[in-house]
Design a protein around this motif. Sequence first.
Motif, PDB file in Angstrom:
ATOM      1  N   GLU A  78       0.475  -0.649  -0.024  1.00 33.11           N
ATOM      2  CA  GLU A  78       0.029  -0.076   0.171  1.00 33.11           C
ATOM      3  C   GLU A  78       1.136   1.047   0.038  1.00 33.11           C
ATOM      4  O   GLU A  78       1.708   1.326   0.797  1.00 33.11           O
ATOM      5  N   TYR A  80       0.738   4.855   0.543  1.00 38.32           N
ATOM      6  CA  TYR A  80      -0.585   5.932   1.434  1.00 38.32           C
ATOM      7  C   TYR A  80      -0.605   7.603   0.749  1.00 38.32           C
ATOM      8  O   TYR A  80      -1.291   7.817   1.041  1.00 38.32           O
ATOM      9  N   TYR A  82       0.057   7.804  -2.451  1.00 43.75           N
ATOM     10  CA  TYR A  82       0.213   8.432  -3.842  1.00 43.75           C
ATOM     11  C   TYR A  82      -0.481   9.784  -4.629  1.00 43.75           C
ATOM     12  O   TYR A  82       0.203   9.557  -5.600  1.00 43.75           O
ATOM     13  N   LYS A  83      -1.886   9.592  -3.516  1.00 48.49           N
ATOM     14  CA  LYS A  83      -2.708  10.837  -4.149  1.00 48.49           C
ATOM     15  C   LYS A  83      -1.731  11.840  -4.349  1.00 48.49           C
ATOM     16  O   LYS A  83      -1.775  12.478  -4.912  1.00 48.49           O
ATOM     17  N   TYR A  93      -2.374   9.229 -13.940  1.00 48.66           N
ATOM     18  CA  TYR A  93      -3.167   7.541 -13.443  1.00 48.66           C
ATOM     19  C   TYR A  93      -3.832   7.205 -14.451  1.00 48.66           C
ATOM     20  O   TYR A  93      -4.478   8.298 -14.772  1.00 48.66           O
ATOM     21  N   ASP A  98      -2.955   2.439  -6.050  1.00 49.94           N
ATOM     22  CA  ASP A  98      -1.985   3.060  -5.114  1.00 49.94           C
ATOM     23  C   ASP A  98      -0.500   2.729  -5.758  1.00 49.94           C
ATOM     24  O   ASP A  98      -0.064   3.845  -6.065  1.00 49.94           O
ATOM     25  N   MET A 245      -7.124   3.620   4.534  1.00 49.34           N
ATOM     26  CA  MET A 245      -7.511   3.273   2.854  1.00 49.34           C
ATOM     27  C   MET A 245      -7.760   2.502   2.539  1.00 49.34           C
ATOM     28  O   MET A 245      -6.791   1.232   2.165  1.00 49.34           O
TER      29      MET A 245
END
Length: 552
Positions: A78, A80, A82-83, A93, A98, A245
Motif C-alpha cells: 500500500e 499511502y 500515492y495521491k 494515473y 495506489d 485507505m
Amino acid sequence: MCGIWATFGIKGGLSPTCIKCFSNIVHRGPDAWRIEQDAREQLVVLGFHRLAIVDGLHGMQPMRLHKYPRVTLICNGEIYNYKRLGEQYAFPYETNCDVEAIIHCYKKFGIAETVRQLDGVFAFCLVDGDERKVFIARDPYGVRPLFKLSDETNGVMAICSEAKGLIGLKQKSANGSFLGQFKPGHFEEWSILDDNTVKQVKTEQYFQPGTPPKFVPYVSEIGLNVDVYEKTALLLEAACKKRLMSDRRIGCFLSGGLDSSLVAALVVKLAKEINLPYDIQTFAIGMGDSPDIIAARTVAQYIGSEHHEVIFDEADVREHIDDVIYHLETFDITTIRASLPMYLLSRYIKQKTNTTVLFSGEGADELAQGYIYFRDAPTSTDGHEESVRLLSDIYLYDGLRADRTTSAFSLELRVPFLDIQFTSHYLSIDSLLRQPQEGVEKHLLRKSFANSKLIPDSILWRHKEAFSDGVASIKKSLFTTISEIVTERLPSNETVYTSGVPPITPEAKYYRYIFEKSFPDQYNFTPYYWMPKWVQVTDPSARFIKHYAAKS
C-alpha cells in the motif's frame, strides 16, 4: 495484502513444478490470479495472487500502463502517499490503484529515488523491458514479506512473498542456489542477458531505522509548535489515519494491552470522523477469562467498538500448532508461541465476519522500549541501540508473525507503529526520555496520551504481560501447555541438528523437526532465537525476568 511470484532465467517457467509453487501462496490473494510469460523475454515469468483492497476494477497485476507498455510491475503493498505524489508531479494515473505510483516514480526518478519517495509498505518487482532490467525492493521495516532464490552461477533468480512458493524450485536447482529473505530497506538491480538469464549488478540499502523520510511527510512538521508528547500523539493518529485507505471493511486486533488499545481507539475515533458506513469491529482471544480477554472487553466497551471474543483451548493448540509453523516459515520459539492465538483469531475473523483489513500494535515494543528487559539497559544509549536492532530484525520475528498469521486467512494487516514518519520522530527523541521510567515501560508513549481520555487509565498504565500469560493465566501459561504437547509428539529417534542455531529444549527440537519437514536445510530462515538482552535467562518468556509482576 497480495502474493507476488516471479522467475528469471528458469527454463520451463510455466512447468507443472512452477505452477505448483505459484499456487502455494494462493491464500495471500484469493480474489483473482494471473501468471504471464513475457513474449520477448521467454525466461521471464510473473505471477500475482490478488486480495482486492483498493480499486477492485483496475487493480489487477502484473500492471502495465498505456504510457509505459514495456514496464511491468508486481507489488504487494500500500502506497499511502500515492495521491500526493500524483499531485506533486502531475502523474497521469490510469487507475485508482495506489501501487501505480511506483511505475510513474520509476520513470521520473529511477529506482533509487523511487523507493525513497514511497510512504508505505511494499515488496515489488519491476521489469523494464526496454532497458532489460529487473528491480526488486522491500519496504523499510519489511512489513510486506519477500523471499529471493538466486543461483548466480547459472543466471537464475526468483522471488516470492513466501518461501513456500520457492522451496520446490530450490530443491530442483543447483547446489549453489540460495533461498532467504530479501532484506528490508534494500533494493537490487539485475540485468537480463542475451541468453535470457539474469545477473545482479547492484544492491543498495536505502533506509535505516530512524532515517528521516525523503518524501513530503503526511503531517508537515514546519511550524508544528507542540511539545514532544503532543507531537507523538499527533503523529501516531496521523499514522492510523493514512492507513484507513480501503474499499474493504476495517477492524482491529485488541489484546487489551497499551499498543493495540491505542490503535483501536484511534481507528474508532477516525472512522467516525470520516463517516465510515459501519462500526469498527475489534477482536480479542484468550483461554477462558484470561487477562487479555478481560482488559480488551474493558477497552471495547469504552471506545464503543463491535467487539468479538474468541476462546480457545488445549485442543485448538494440538490441532493447529503444526499448521502455524508451516505458515510462519520459522522455528523461533517465542514467535511460534505468540502466533498460535493470532492464527486462531485470524481464522475466526475470516470465517465469521466480513472484516478484511486489520490494524494491530506490532512494532511498539521494539520502538518504544516496551519489553521488560529494557529496564536492565546499562545506559540510555544501549536502550536506543537495542531498539534499532529490534526494528531492523522485526521482519524475522514479530513482523513475520503478524503477516503470516493474517495472510494464512487472506487478511491484510496495517501497523501504524511502524510508520516511517512516526518511527523517525520517536527515535529522534532524547534517549533518556525513551527509557522506562520508575519501572514503567513505554512511559513516554503512555504520557503522550495521558490527557486524551482515549482509553481508560487502567489500560493506559497497565503493566506489561508476557504474551503467553496474557492469553492464558499465570496458573498455567500457554507455553506450558505447548511444552506438554510437543514433548508427547517429539519422535523418539531424536534428530541432531548440526547446522544453524541448536535447539536445546524439547519444545525447540519439535519446532525445528516440523519446520524441516516443509523447509529442509533452510535453517538460515531463523538466524537466532529471539531472547531478552542484559538478563540471564534460558527461556524467552518475560515471566522469567526478575521485574515481571503480572498477576492473573
